[in-house]
Design a protein around this motif. Sequence first.
Motif, PDB file in Angstrom:
ATOM      1  N   GLU A 275      32.448 -70.297  36.648  1.00 48.77           N
ATOM      2  CA  GLU A 275      31.438 -71.237  37.134  1.00 48.77           C
ATOM      3  C   GLU A 275      31.755 -71.548  38.591  1.00 48.77           C
ATOM      4  OE1 GLU A 275      30.668 -73.867  33.068  1.00 48.77           O
ATOM      5  OE2 GLU A 275      32.088 -74.569  34.565  1.00 48.77           O
ATOM      6  N   GLU A 276      30.789 -72.139  39.282  1.00 45.07           N
ATOM      7  CA  GLU A 276      31.026 -72.512  40.667  1.00 45.07           C
ATOM      8  C   GLU A 276      31.938 -73.731  40.732  1.00 45.07           C
ATOM      9  OE1 GLU A 276      27.553 -72.335  43.365  1.00 45.07           O
ATOM     10  OE2 GLU A 276      26.469 -71.592  41.606  1.00 45.07           O
ATOM     11  N   LEU A 277      32.925 -73.655  41.604  1.00 45.90           N
ATOM     12  CA  LEU A 277      33.880 -74.735  41.845  1.00 45.90           C
ATOM     13  C   LEU A 277      33.422 -75.489  43.083  1.00 45.90           C
ATOM     14  CD1 LEU A 277      36.725 -76.040  41.303  1.00 45.90           C
ATOM     15  CD2 LEU A 277      37.642 -74.296  42.851  1.00 45.90           C
ATOM     16  N   ASN A 278      33.276 -76.819  42.967  1.00 46.78           N
ATOM     17  CA  ASN A 278      32.802 -77.568  44.135  1.00 46.78           C
ATOM     18  C   ASN A 278      33.912 -78.405  44.766  1.00 46.78           C
ATOM     19  OD1 ASN A 278      33.006 -80.033  42.697  1.00 46.78           O
ATOM     20  ND2 ASN A 278      30.898 -79.868  41.968  1.00 46.78           N
ATOM     21  N   ALA A 306      38.773 -60.075  37.637  1.00 41.51           N
ATOM     22  CA  ALA A 306      38.665 -60.729  38.946  1.00 41.51           C
ATOM     23  C   ALA A 306      38.723 -59.703  40.063  1.00 41.51           C
ATOM     24  CB  ALA A 306      39.765 -61.769  39.137  1.00 41.51           C
ATOM     25  N   VAL A 307      37.842 -59.865  41.058  1.00 43.12           N
ATOM     26  CA  VAL A 307      37.843 -58.954  42.203  1.00 43.12           C
ATOM     27  C   VAL A 307      38.023 -59.680  43.530  1.00 43.12           C
ATOM     28  CG1 VAL A 307      36.511 -57.124  41.099  1.00 43.12           C
ATOM     29  CG2 VAL A 307      35.308 -58.983  42.287  1.00 43.12           C
ATOM     30  N   THR A 308      37.918 -61.013  43.536  1.00 41.73           N
ATOM     31  CA  THR A 308      38.214 -61.777  44.745  1.00 41.73           C
ATOM     32  C   THR A 308      39.054 -62.992  44.381  1.00 41.73           C
ATOM     33  OG1 THR A 308      36.280 -63.258  44.681  1.00 41.73           O
ATOM     34  CG2 THR A 308      35.992 -61.102  45.777  1.00 41.73           C
ATOM     35  N   LEU A 309      39.774 -63.507  45.370  1.00 40.07           N
ATOM     36  CA  LEU A 309      40.672 -64.643  45.166  1.00 40.07           C
ATOM     37  C   LEU A 309      40.635 -65.537  46.399  1.00 40.07           C
ATOM     38  CD1 LEU A 309      43.151 -66.111  43.772  1.00 40.07           C
ATOM     39  CD2 LEU A 309      44.579 -64.566  45.124  1.00 40.07           C
ATOM     40  N   HIS A 310      40.625 -66.851  46.156  1.00 37.37           N
ATOM     41  CA  HIS A 310      40.705 -67.809  47.258  1.00 37.37           C
ATOM     42  C   HIS A 310      41.591 -68.966  46.829  1.00 37.37           C
ATOM     43  CE1 HIS A 310      39.517 -70.106  50.782  1.00 37.37           C
ATOM     44  NE2 HIS A 310      39.255 -71.138  50.007  1.00 37.37           N
ATOM     45  N   GLU A 311      42.605 -69.273  47.605  1.00 41.53           N
ATOM     46  CA  GLU A 311      43.422 -70.460  47.357  1.00 41.53           C
ATOM     47  C   GLU A 311      42.740 -71.647  48.023  1.00 41.53           C
ATOM     48  OE1 GLU A 311      48.000 -72.196  47.619  1.00 41.53           O
ATOM     49  OE2 GLU A 311      47.554 -70.165  48.342  1.00 41.53           O
ATOM     50  N   VAL A 312      42.442 -72.660  47.229  1.00 41.91           N
ATOM     51  CA  VAL A 312      41.656 -73.798  47.702  1.00 41.91           C
ATOM     52  C   VAL A 312      42.585 -74.807  48.375  1.00 41.91           C
ATOM     53  CG1 VAL A 312      40.016 -75.602  47.058  1.00 41.91           C
ATOM     54  CG2 VAL A 312      40.027 -73.419  45.820  1.00 41.91           C
ATOM     55  N   PRO A 314      43.550 -78.408  50.195  1.00 41.34           N
ATOM     56  CA  PRO A 314      43.100 -79.804  50.112  1.00 41.34           C
ATOM     57  C   PRO A 314      42.092 -80.111  51.216  1.00 41.34           C
ATOM     58  CG  PRO A 314      45.488 -79.658  49.862  1.00 41.34           C
ATOM     59  CD  PRO A 314      45.019 -78.296  50.270  1.00 41.34           C
ATOM     60  N   GLY A 315      41.071 -80.860  50.869  1.00 35.68           N
ATOM     61  CA  GLY A 315      40.050 -81.203  51.850  1.00 35.68           C
ATOM     62  C   GLY A 315      38.990 -80.139  52.047  1.00 35.68           C
ATOM     63  N   ALA A 316      38.954 -79.116  51.183  1.00 35.90           N
ATOM     64  CA  ALA A 316      37.960 -78.053  51.322  1.00 35.90           C
ATOM     65  C   ALA A 316      36.554 -78.617  51.167  1.00 35.90           C
ATOM     66  CB  ALA A 316      38.206 -76.976  50.267  1.00 35.90           C
ATOM     67  N   ALA A 317      35.620 -78.026  51.913  1.00 36.56           N
ATOM     68  CA  ALA A 317      34.222 -78.464  51.879  1.00 36.56           C
ATOM     69  C   ALA A 317      33.375 -77.439  51.142  1.00 36.56           C
ATOM     70  CB  ALA A 317      33.699 -78.640  53.305  1.00 36.56           C
ATOM     71  N   ASP A 318      32.240 -77.889  50.632  1.00 33.99           N
ATOM     72  CA  ASP A 318      31.301 -76.976  49.980  1.00 33.99           C
ATOM     73  C   ASP A 318      30.576 -76.112  51.007  1.00 33.99           C
ATOM     74  OD1 ASP A 318      31.658 -77.679  47.268  1.00 33.99           O
ATOM     75  OD2 ASP A 318      30.409 -79.457  47.507  1.00 33.99           O
ATOM     76  N   PRO A 319      30.221 -74.879  50.622  1.00 34.27           N
ATOM     77  CA  PRO A 319      30.598 -74.217  49.375  1.00 34.27           C
ATOM     78  C   PRO A 319      32.023 -73.680  49.456  1.00 34.27           C
ATOM     79  CG  PRO A 319      29.295 -72.718  50.721  1.00 34.27           C
ATOM     80  CD  PRO A 319      29.337 -74.027  51.468  1.00 34.27           C
ATOM     81  N   ILE A 320      32.768 -73.846  48.378  1.00 35.48           N
ATOM     82  CA  ILE A 320      34.114 -73.283  48.321  1.00 35.48           C
ATOM     83  C   ILE A 320      33.989 -71.769  48.158  1.00 35.48           C
ATOM     84  CG2 ILE A 320      36.213 -73.113  46.921  1.00 35.48           C
ATOM     85  CD1 ILE A 320      35.985 -76.081  46.420  1.00 35.48           C
ATOM     86  N   PRO A 321      34.595 -71.000  49.029  1.00 34.20           N
ATOM     87  CA  PRO A 321      34.427 -69.540  48.952  1.00 34.20           C
ATOM     88  C   PRO A 321      35.123 -68.936  47.743  1.00 34.20           C
ATOM     89  CG  PRO A 321      36.021 -70.114  50.652  1.00 34.20           C
ATOM     90  CD  PRO A 321      35.440 -71.406  50.158  1.00 34.20           C
ATOM     91  N   ILE A 322      34.683 -67.726  47.418  1.00 31.50           N
ATOM     92  CA  ILE A 322      35.355 -66.972  46.362  1.00 31.50           C
ATOM     93  C   ILE A 322      36.445 -66.082  46.936  1.00 31.50           C
ATOM     94  CG2 ILE A 322      33.442 -67.070  44.723  1.00 31.50           C
ATOM     95  CD1 ILE A 322      32.617 -64.265  45.646  1.00 31.50           C
ATOM     96  N   GLY A 323      36.574 -66.044  48.250  1.00 32.51           N
ATOM     97  CA  GLY A 323      37.750 -65.450  48.855  1.00 32.51           C
ATOM     98  C   GLY A 323      37.593 -64.030  49.346  1.00 32.51           C
ATOM     99  N   LEU A 397      34.340 -64.657  51.388  1.00 33.13           N
ATOM    100  CA  LEU A 397      33.009 -64.571  50.793  1.00 33.13           C
ATOM    101  C   LEU A 397      32.557 -65.906  50.228  1.00 33.13           C
ATOM    102  CD1 LEU A 397      33.245 -61.265  48.723  1.00 33.13           C
ATOM    103  CD2 LEU A 397      31.429 -61.757  50.363  1.00 33.13           C
ATOM    104  N   ASP A 398      31.276 -66.194  50.438  1.00 29.78           N
ATOM    105  CA  ASP A 398      30.612 -67.291  49.740  1.00 29.78           C
ATOM    106  C   ASP A 398      29.755 -66.715  48.622  1.00 29.78           C
ATOM    107  OD1 ASP A 398      31.548 -69.402  51.289  1.00 29.78           O
ATOM    108  OD2 ASP A 398      29.916 -69.216  52.747  1.00 29.78           O
ATOM    109  N   PHE A 399      29.828 -67.333  47.444  1.00 31.92           N
ATOM    110  CA  PHE A 399      28.963 -66.982  46.316  1.00 31.92           C
ATOM    111  C   PHE A 399      27.753 -67.907  46.346  1.00 31.92           C
ATOM    112  CE2 PHE A 399      27.583 -67.939  41.966  1.00 31.92           C
ATOM    113  CZ  PHE A 399      27.304 -66.668  41.483  1.00 31.92           C
ATOM    114  N   LEU A 400      26.551 -67.323  46.247  1.00 33.47           N
ATOM    115  CA  LEU A 400      25.325 -68.101  46.417  1.00 33.47           C
ATOM    116  C   LEU A 400      24.382 -67.987  45.228  1.00 33.47           C
ATOM    117  CD1 LEU A 400      24.744 -67.147  50.161  1.00 33.47           C
ATOM    118  CD2 LEU A 400      25.746 -69.259  49.271  1.00 33.47           C
ATOM    119  N   GLY A 401      24.910 -67.654  44.053  1.00 34.93           N
ATOM    120  CA  GLY A 401      24.070 -67.618  42.857  1.00 34.93           C
ATOM    121  C   GLY A 401      23.591 -66.223  42.507  1.00 34.93           C
ATOM    122  N   ARG A 402      22.629 -66.188  41.588  1.00 33.96           N
ATOM    123  CA  ARG A 402      22.133 -64.924  41.047  1.00 33.96           C
ATOM    124  C   ARG A 402      20.851 -64.469  41.739  1.00 33.96           C
ATOM    125  NH1 ARG A 402      24.736 -61.358  38.500  1.00 33.96           N
ATOM    126  NH2 ARG A 402      22.861 -60.712  37.403  1.00 33.96           N
TER     127      ARG A 402
END
Length: 505
Positions: A275-278, A306-312, A314-323, A397-402
């Motif tokens: 799911e999307e992490l905000n 899994a094909v992408t990774l992003h370490e989140v 502290p203080g990250a803003a939306d949209p949180i990337p998928i890495g 990368l940013d994930f923007l839905g389907r």
Amino acid sequence: MSLRTGIQPVHRWVEQRAAETPDAVAVLADTDLNAVSRTYRELDESANRIAHWLRAKGVGAEDRVGVHLDRGLDLIAVLLGVFKAGAVYVPLDPHLPAARLAHVRADSAPAVTLTSGALPLDGALPVEALHAEWANFPATRPDVPYLGAAAAYVVYTSGSTGTPKGVVVPYEALATQLGWLCTRFGFGADDVVLHKTPLASDPSLWELLVPVMSGGRLVLAEPLNHGDPAYLLDVHDHYGVTACDFFPSLLRHFLAEPRAAERAAALSTVICGGEELNAELAARFAEVLPGAALYNLYGPTEATIAVTLHEVAPGAADPIPIGRPVPGTEILVLDPAGVPCPPGVTGELVIGGGQLARGYQGRPAQTAERFVPHPARAGERLYRTGDRARWRPDGVLDFLGRLDHQVKIRGHRVEPAEVEAALAARPEIAQALVVARPAPGGGHRLVAYLTRAAGAPELPVAALRRTLAGQLPPAMIPAVFVWLAEFPLTAVGKIDRAALPAPPG
């Protein structure tokens, strides 16, 4: 090892750990915070006996083995035994509706199905009770050639035709993904990993296998309790869990439990996906568990977990990337003409590399539609995800839905058309439209919009839920049902989704 890539198969990792620390505890199965356990030696020997038994029955490469087992000590031994036999693991979650299990069995056609409980029989496919004659077979490791390109497992996902489709994943793709997870996160003997993801979902494989590949301890959550945040916090506290996979919607409830910071103090690695992490949830995580690292992972079943990774941070803003792409994986963002999009421009996320599935079980046309030839490298393929994404200038990368209407609900990929088909089968329903809408507590929920057949009554919600419960898993049952006199239409006569009324609640 694979002759083509040198990638070590999953079960060889476990064998090495059994040789190094045979008496260390490998797996614990929880029941009311009391556990039964197996050592690495016991786990390896059990898996060896199962593999010898399967081979004696003629089961080998490309033969499907249905596994109709709940979480427990036998589950991980059977999974490793299937791999040691070179066969294909097909999870049959005992908590799925009988109709769905029947479809998976019929479509995958297992050479044998292993079960410890009641399984509806169809009279054609063989079923074996757990433990059959395993004890009479050798505890030594079977001499079975490792074929990296052979199928390792088949997992069923929601299908646009109204029936689930099986994704066939080869051994090398699984070994590539799990080997990367072991090394990237540095899992080792001090780690305690909790397995709680439903077996029909492919993240369950990393939870089950990575801890025993890396010499740590695997803790199996009680069946049916995997969605209870209070229980999960008890397990974290009791066993000192250091790593766990959460869907964001469940992580939110977990963090809200009393004394979560104190009782999950051992937690150092949290992986989110499905799911999307905000940013709001990420900030809450950093507040409650400041000593733990939070990772956002993305990957469809067709590309092995899994094909992408992003370490989140502290203080990250939306949209949180998928890495960024994981090693050995190629990620492209393409426009409708198949041309790569520059940073900041939205396109379809397309995947290449060594983690691609073989395709869909028995569906060559759908396989050809989604797994397409690589335009730049002859003999290689790309998987068209149908997801919208864009590159940031810094290369993440940013994930923007389907691109279509497929959604994820509590980590489960859901094709609304499958839910619509089940509803429309009722004679009282003329039309059914299922969409995802924001849920009051975060994440998304399914909303079903319905119109009545001429002269038919408006069915109560309880009757609709009973209808679907016999055919679909819980994540695919709408949270809200809305009856309409008619569906709103656009100027060209199509259903106007934007004009559908907001659901109550």
